[in-house]
Enzyme design. Structure first.
Site, PDB file in Angstrom:
ATOM      1  N   GLU A 105       0.849  -1.189   0.000  1.00  0.00           N
ATOM      2  CA  GLU A 105       0.000   0.000   0.000  1.00  0.00           C
ATOM      3  C   GLU A 105       0.894   1.251   0.000  1.00  0.00           C
ATOM      4  OE1 GLU A 105      -3.463   1.970   2.859  1.00  0.00           O
ATOM      5  OE2 GLU A 105      -1.985   0.596   3.709  1.00  0.00           O
ATOM      6  N   HIS A 106       1.769   1.353   0.975  1.00  0.00           N
ATOM      7  CA  HIS A 106       2.723   2.465   1.081  1.00  0.00           C
ATOM      8  C   HIS A 106       4.137   1.934   0.870  1.00  0.00           C
ATOM      9  CE1 HIS A 106      -0.346   5.016   3.103  1.00  0.00           C
ATOM     10  NE2 HIS A 106      -0.673   3.910   3.752  1.00  0.00           N
TER      11      HIS A 106
END
Length: 447
Positions: free
Chosen positions: A334-335
């Site tokens: 995601e990040h």
């Protein structure tokens, strides 16, 4: 002395153990789906009464059936309850988020000449309605309110509503209400979890039915979205937080540890790894963690320690840069934070990451709050095929075509060949001498 977090030496792991590192807490939703089914059915049949009951039973909050929607008085009270400095920070963040998404918004229509006299393009419209899910279970998230509300408003969606779990006092989180009003959204429903997804899908006496629901949530929310995908568009698959901090030989291990904790502190169901091929960076990060924990409250320490000592977190020591790149791309985080004095050196090697924040001056914190790009991101490996929440998620696209008289014959010939080959007689007739005759009659009448 035991290590403060997991250390996974990639070369020492079996293929199955390496594969286990790629799993997330929501990889198996079976137990959640089984429990969510009766909640969805109750909301479908009972509407507001079910929402009030689940607020009482699951959120331990008294929300009467006639108070499910936040009132104007609650909005006004929220602005008095939230510190002026926090309100100013929300206004600052909303400004940046709005500017980013306004730049991202496509032109209402484009049309290009594909062949002489033959034109094709796209036309964009906002979707008619959207429900935005803002979690509250592990804290207040005005950031999610901003990140979902602003692009919806920029896109021009006529009906925008927010669904968020009630506080124990039966109100909506104050900062969420402040962020909603500043972003331009005035409809907030005090309901969360699977029951909120069901309310948005079917509608209740109070909650307006929406065509799409967007925003991150717990496995309960993700399970409900999956079950109701045939009723409401579930949008970007955003579940519990996850991150990879990638660090090369120029990175400071202490900073890597500092940033490893960013997503790990969200909750015990988060996932967070530091990935590096440099043993010294790994060792420095490991040594720094206790000091950073000493500066955090007990709740967040507990969350991050559960993550970094559990099956979905820790430090991954690879044998080379190539192995680090491969692990990151297999994980599809995601990040992704790239700690390097030359982050652009690595950027081209990362193909699967929903968000890439580069260099020591760009921690994940900026992406989550104030930089502008959306922090609602695909989780559980969906970054392989999905991107961040965008203004286009609140819009729909139509293709547009226009063929002039001089261009018609050429297109008709080739289309007819393909139609006859595939056995579609009506297709072929529509571009045959039949149409030629009809067009000739139209032209004659027009003289």
């Amino acid at each position: 002395m035991s290590r403060p977090c997991n250390l996974h030496v990639l070369s020492e792991l079996s293929p199955s153990a390496r594969a286990d590192l790629l799993k997330r807490t929501e990889s198996d939703l079976t137990p959640f789906i089984e429990k969510v089914v009766p909640i969805i059915e109750a909301v479908r049949l009972e509407g507001d009464r079910a929402l009030a009951r689940y607020a009482r039973e699951l959120d331990k909050a008294a929300v009467p059936v006639d108070a499910i929607q936040a009132s104007e008085a609650e909005f006004d009270a929220a602005f008095k309850a939230v510190e002026p400095e926090v309100i100013r920070a929300i206004e600052y963040a909303v400004g940046n988020i709005r500017r980013f998404h306004e730049e991202q918004k496509p032109e209402p229509m484009w049309l290009k000449e594909i062949r002489p006299g033959a034109f094709a393009g796209d036309r964009w419209h906002p979707i008619p309605s959207v429900a935005l899910y803002v979690p509250r279970g592990k804290g207040a998230f005005p950031s999610v309110t901003m990140m979902t509300s602003v692009p919806a408003v920029v896109a021009g969606v006529p009906e925008v509503s927010i669904l968020t779990p009630p506080t124990p006092e039966g109100t909506a989180d104050a900062a969420t209400l402040v962020a909603a009003r500043i972003a331009g959204v005035s409809t907030v429903y005090k309901t969360g979890g699977a029951q909120a997804v069901a309310a948005a899908a079917y509608g209740t006496e109070t909650v307006r039915k929406a065509v799409k629901i967007l925003g991150p949530g717990s496995p309960w929310v993700v399970a409900a979205k999956r079950l109701l995908a045939g009723v409401i568009d579930p949008g970007t698959p955003a579940g519990p937080s996850e991150s990879i901090v990638f660090a090369d030989e120029t990175a400071d291990g202490r900073m890597a540890a500092l940033d490893l904790l960013i997503e790990a502190e969200h909750g015990p169901d988060s996932s967070a790894y530091l990935v590096t091929h440099v043993a010294a960076v790994a060792e420095a990060a490991m040594a720094a963690l206790p000091g950073w924990w000493a500066r955090m409250p007990e709740l967040r320490v507990g969350f991050s320690q559960t993550v970094l000592r559990g099956p979905h977190g820790g430090i991954v020591l690879t044998g080379s840069l190539e192995e680090s790149y491969a692990f990151v791309n297999d994980y599809a985080p995601e990040h992704l934070e790239v700690l390097s004095t030359d982050p652009f050196r690595h950027l081209g090697r990362f193909t699967n990451a929903a968000e890439v924040l580069m260099g020591p001056h760009t921690p994940i914190t900026f992406g989550n709050f104030v930089l502008g790009p959306n922090c609602v991101l695909p989780t559980s490996g969906w970054a392989r095929t999905f991107g961040p929440l965008a203004v286009t998620d609140f819009m729909k696209r139509s293709s547009v075509g226009y063929v002039t008289e001089p261009a018609y014959a050429e297109l008709a010939h080739h289309a007819g060949v393909l139609a006859r080959y595939e056995g579609f007689s009506a297709h072929a007739n529509a571009v045959s001498e039949i149409r030629d005759g009809l067009l000739a009659e139209m032209k004659e009448r027009g003289r």
